[in-house]
Design an enzyme around this catalytic site. Sequence first.
Site, PDB file in Angstrom:
ATOM      1  CG  HIS A 250      41.504  37.366  41.857  1.00 23.72           C
ATOM      2  ND1 HIS A 250      41.842  38.417  40.790  1.00 23.72           N
ATOM      3  CD2 HIS A 250      42.825  37.339  42.440  1.00 23.72           C
ATOM      4  CE1 HIS A 250      43.014  38.658  41.115  1.00 23.72           C
ATOM      5  NE2 HIS A 250      43.565  38.287  41.810  1.00 23.72           N
ATOM      6  CE  LYS A 252      42.261  41.410  44.041  1.00 19.98           C
ATOM      7  NZ  LYS A 252      42.444  40.096  44.606  1.00 19.98           N
ATOM      8  CG  ASP A 257      25.701  50.557  57.409  1.00 16.47           C
ATOM      9  OD1 ASP A 257      25.768  49.433  57.932  1.00 16.47           O
ATOM     10  OD2 ASP A 257      26.221  51.646  57.874  1.00 16.47           O
ATOM     11  CG  HIS A 673      47.818  43.697  42.515  1.00 14.62           C
ATOM     12  ND1 HIS A 673      46.685  44.050  42.901  1.00 14.62           N
ATOM     13  CD2 HIS A 673      48.079  42.541  42.252  1.00 14.62           C
ATOM     14  CE1 HIS A 673      46.001  42.833  43.365  1.00 14.62           C
ATOM     15  NE2 HIS A 673      46.998  41.941  43.068  1.00 14.62           N
ATOM     16  CE  LYS A 675      44.105  42.755  39.984  1.00 18.13           C
ATOM     17  NZ  LYS A 675      45.284  42.235  39.466  1.00 18.13           N
ATOM     18  CG  ASP A 680      38.021  56.694  22.903  1.00 15.92           C
ATOM     19  OD1 ASP A 680      39.165  56.620  22.566  1.00 15.92           O
ATOM     20  OD2 ASP A 680      37.056  56.134  22.117  1.00 15.92           O
TER      21      ASP A 680
END
Length: 841
Positions: A250, A252, A257, A673, A675, A680
């Site tokens: 999952h 991404k 380089d 979508h 995450k 604070d």
Amino acid sequence: MPSPLMPCEDCSALDIASYHHYGSRGRQPNVCWPPRQAQRYPPPHLTSPPPPRDTRADHPYKGTNLYDAKIGAIHFKNKIGKFGNLINSNHRHDEEHEQATDEKRNRIAESHRFNSFAPERDGNKIKWYVDGQDYFYAVSVALENAKETIYIEDWWLSPELFLRRPPFFNQEYRLDQILKRRAEAGVKIYIIVYKEVAAAVSCNSAHTKHALNALCPEGTPGYGNIVVLRHPDHNVFENAGDMTFYWAHHEKFIVIDYEIAFIGGLDLCFGRWDSRQHPCADVHPAGVQNEMFPGQDFNNNRIMDFHTVEDWKSNELSKADFGRMPWHDVAMCLIGDCVYDIAEHFVLRWNFVKRDKYKRSDKVEWLTMTGREGENEDLIAVQRPKHPVGGYTNHPLSPLENRSWAKGQQGTVHAQVVRSSADWSSGILTEHSIQNAYIEVIENAQHFVYIENQFFITATGENQAPIHNTIGRAIVNACVKASKESRKFRVIIVIPAVPGFAGDLRDDAAQGTRAIMDYQYKSIHRGEHSIFEQIKAQGVDPEQYIFIFNLRSYDRLNKTSAMEQQEEKSGVKYQDVQRAEAEEIMAEGVHSTTDQQPTLGDDTGVKEKERLIEAKRKFEAQRSEVGLDKEVTSTDSIAATAMLNGGKVSEQRWDGDLEKEKENFVQEELYIHGKLLIVDDRIVICGSSNINDRSQLGVHDSELSIVMEDYNTIDSTMDGQPFKAGHHAATLRRLLWREHLGLLPAQQLDASKDPNAQPVDVCPNDIMEGPEYEFVADPMSDQVWDMWTGNADTNTQIFRHLFRADPDNNIKTFDDYDAFLPRHNKFKQGHLHDPFMPAEE
């Protein structure tokens, strides 16, 4: 502060990017890991280990068919031997050398905060991106500048994704075309994608692999420079004991380089590109070339999931009848020491997949790394079998010390890479440092916890099986502690109203969606072990501390009376025209159904292509007949009216009568979508990990995230009191809240001059200062909170009245559901609920 290239005081080797060089509680300059006096493993070297010796030189049959047959028999024996793994689930950790590697990894992780494989890093320069328009544009710029290597790890990758919009005017910025150009320029491109179970997931990684592998055919520039691996394997003969059907890769992220990296919640795939005004409509009477979401990129998961994505041009969902599901996401771009850690995770994954699936393939090479050589190459799963197949290539391809971040600190962000990874996904013992980070950061929160996540399924202890992650307990502890200390404290959670799966929630096919929602309710407030009830059990009112929200968008389909006449006179539906347009701009290039059989251009058949071209010609031929050859005054999208200075809905031009306009208003949930965790205004966690067991336990889905705290502080306020906020966290939170509150202007399509759409090495974020920026500066301000909750209450009432948006507090039973939202054919999903409602309303 010392450079990571500083020589170690008690070893002669230059400890370049050892990257377990610094301990978990701050940097410890000039200390090797493990400490010299207790060292069991030598430090890394700058030089690569010698290549494996050609054992054929010692064999009397070297170079003969008999020798080759013997080697082939050995490989075949090892392949058959994998069936033994069915009864030995510990087969990657039962030999002495494997246990030594596990022990080494454990000691490294135990010396780091959150028990992560990676240490804390000072001096990172990190830039945030909110929504796909900015992120994809920045990715396109960075990819075009790649000179040596590109790593891409995705759950789903769509080769036909346009990174800049509108697509018709940016055809050269389709993802596969960018990668093709870089491969032809000599850049080595390594891609790992999740190999889905086709019966359950529609992302079709086989198409991804074959389409990309066929971009540079044999005999053309770039041949062999793009390599795509899919994992896990579902081949019983090859991987009998290691097949994984339920869990997914999952992550991404992108590394270019070894200089710059991207990480977050956005896959390079269909359905993710969006702007901050989040339009639902994509109908253009002035010309189909103005479309923003071609082919399968126009999607609404609540109505219809993706189908046959290898036919990227087709779409069974008509833009003239339905709105898309908008997409909200967050990602990061960084330069700094953490780039090395992200690259190390990729190389570990690559070598593990090589071992697990491609060990006998000479088309897939082993990757070694500067700083992970010699006896430390086992940390990245390099193997040197007696009869290796495939070469060994050391990365980066040019000296690591030439990277800008290796020469000194680039920014002010203290960061650490964390992951969920285990035996099936990376060949390591279980690591759940993402969950550890979430728990520790939330429990230590003093003022607020802000969460945006696709899911929210968590437990408060051991009594909520089958749920085992305990982020919920951390939230309980933080709220109770705040109550005992009489501190003003809030936990704000923004999640989708409904998980993004197709179907009416009352249908049998929606049982899985209802199960997810049930687990979320049980996590939040249902049952004695829920977060609410556990807080109540300690004499604290949870409704004073925890607040749950979702987002929605509205729009108007610009299907004017003139366009309907154009359909009628031409005998062609707009849906066929939209497919013809996708055919024109998405069929360019080389694609194939297998690596061995590339075919030029369209793979749906010449006759179908000719039919679509003719349909579009007939449709366009009627343009002047219906008056569309003149300027079209109606607005293609009214989503901007939800933004700052966007005007009122009633002020937006419409070509036609009000009754016809009424039929074209649509709404849909704005799918969260991202995450993301912000605490604070100081600490941010962002990556691929959802709040559920799949993402948090480590043994399930593989994930990668980053924990960030900016040491560059800004003068701010917290509940009216002076407060030193981290620049990175505070500016990100302020921009997010301004977007959700409608206190940002709508985005323009041309992102070339937008600082927020450039990579981090080009310019920093534009924080868009002004009165609205100052208004949301204090996250605990009563004025901000009144606006937030007031908008939520008003929007709930409006969407309930006009659209009967579900779920709703009035729905407690299926009978309630039928009364609230009757099943009938009087209206289309997402449209106005009452077709007889007066247009003036």
